[in-house]
Design a protein around this motif. Sequence first.
Motif, PDB file in Angstrom:
ATOM      1  N   ARG A 217      42.434  41.907  48.352  1.00  0.00           N
ATOM      2  CA  ARG A 217      43.828  41.939  47.644  1.00  0.00           C
ATOM      3  C   ARG A 217      43.624  41.606  46.125  1.00  0.00           C
ATOM      4  O   ARG A 217      42.652  41.161  45.827  1.00  0.00           O
ATOM      5  N   GLU A 218      44.847  41.696  45.574  1.00  0.00           N
ATOM      6  CA  GLU A 218      44.898  41.274  44.175  1.00  0.00           C
ATOM      7  C   GLU A 218      44.881  39.729  43.901  1.00  0.00           C
ATOM      8  O   GLU A 218      44.263  39.264  42.847  1.00  0.00           O
ATOM      9  N   THR A 219      44.999  39.015  45.018  1.00  0.00           N
ATOM     10  CA  THR A 219      44.840  37.713  44.903  1.00  0.00           C
ATOM     11  C   THR A 219      43.976  37.121  46.274  1.00  0.00           C
ATOM     12  O   THR A 219      43.970  37.568  47.215  1.00  0.00           O
ATOM     13  N   GLU A 220      43.209  35.970  46.028  1.00  0.00           N
ATOM     14  CA  GLU A 220      42.454  35.658  47.052  1.00  0.00           C
ATOM     15  C   GLU A 220      43.290  35.367  48.265  1.00  0.00           C
ATOM     16  O   GLU A 220      42.653  35.280  49.530  1.00  0.00           O
ATOM     17  N   SER A 223      43.611  37.991  50.817  1.00  0.00           N
ATOM     18  CA  SER A 223      42.494  38.596  51.409  1.00  0.00           C
ATOM     19  C   SER A 223      41.771  37.549  52.461  1.00  0.00           C
ATOM     20  O   SER A 223      41.921  36.342  52.563  1.00  0.00           O
ATOM     21  N   LYS A 230      44.519  28.779  54.330  1.00  0.00           N
ATOM     22  CA  LYS A 230      45.320  29.448  53.694  1.00  0.00           C
ATOM     23  C   LYS A 230      46.727  29.377  53.867  1.00  0.00           C
ATOM     24  O   LYS A 230      47.616  29.709  53.182  1.00  0.00           O
ATOM     25  N   ARG A 233      49.105  27.395  51.660  1.00  0.00           N
ATOM     26  CA  ARG A 233      49.234  28.095  50.270  1.00  0.00           C
ATOM     27  C   ARG A 233      50.454  29.306  50.376  1.00  0.00           C
ATOM     28  O   ARG A 233      51.284  29.664  49.738  1.00  0.00           O
TER      29      ARG A 233
END
Length: 395
Positions: A217-220, A223, A230, A233
């Motif tokens: 994806r566009e940010t970690e 993904s 995760k 966050r």
Amino acid sequence: MTPRDGAARTLMERMSGFHALPVRRVERLTESAVAVTLGVPDALATTFAHRAGQHIAVRHRLDSTGTGGEGGSGDGGEEIRRSYSICRPPGPAAGPAEPGTRTLRIVVKQLGPGGFGEHAVTRLAAGDTLEVGPPKGSFTLADRPGAHHVLIGGGSGITPLLSMAAAALDEDPRCKVSLVYANRTARSMLLAEEVADLKDRHTGRFFVLHVLSGEERETEVLSGRVDASKLPRLLAGLGADPGADRTHFYLCGPWGLVESVDEVLRELGAAPSRVRRELFTTDPAAPEQPGRQNPGAGVGVGGGARVTARLHGRSTEAEMTPQDPSLLAAVLRHRPETPYSCRDGLCGSCRARVVDGEVVLARRHALTQEEQDAGYTLPCQARPASEHVGLDFDA
């Protein structure tokens, strides 16, 4: 089948609560999933009234090929039951249904060859009928006006969560709803367009994060898997404070996701009373635990324990045999109309109160702590821990 046999079956179906509902529409969602819309006759409107998050059981008979005949019913073949969350139709909330227009919608996914999933995805069509039980389940929204409802799900877990999100947003203008939806790929997402439509209708109140384990994806943080590193966050990005009294969590999906998220939420300060969960799969290694406090030593499944079951106002006695894996199996021999569906402790269709004796309960995922404290058990996963067990299915 003789007229007498037919009358007996009709009586049994009425007592067990299953009703033949017509299939109005079958809509393909992905290669392996369809949305099935069922018609609800006006006479059954009260029977099938439900709260967002509840599920229905579908009764289906397999033919000799293992896939089921037309309409999924009939006298021959093995009977199977599957539970499916009721999925709200797309679009804005409608007012009271006009006569003859009431419907139920479910999402059915094919998980492998054979069974009802394959039948629904490959053969089911408008004009067929399905045998359906009334809505059940306690996986519903907390009654907290102005709450922040945080929904975390994976795969098919979106079906009850989307209904809950829509209900909360439509019924409580003060609430906020956030969704973390985990999938392997964007292509495997279910109801993605409906999630986007709901977000567009409630800008500023409904927030969605898609997490993909099989795509970058566009940010970690979006993904990979939703794990202990995760989740904090993701929650921070949604402004969801696990320790806040107004924040309520709803988890639905496979065992691994639900268990790991539940554990992290508790570590972050979420009170158990503010975390509700529903599983679509279970852990085969789940340990056995006592279903009530101070259980007896246990007589074992083959110990000849007596079971008294109260159902539909009538009590019946049964005796456990060495072949009975659970209390439910013993009761079904004498009362085949006894409600059940998954037999894995997931759906709660067979829930009953223990009114005499003690039981040992293995999987208990469909029971809240409050229900356990009140003496409820899941007969499909319960075994006797005393010479006599009394179950009240009417409680």
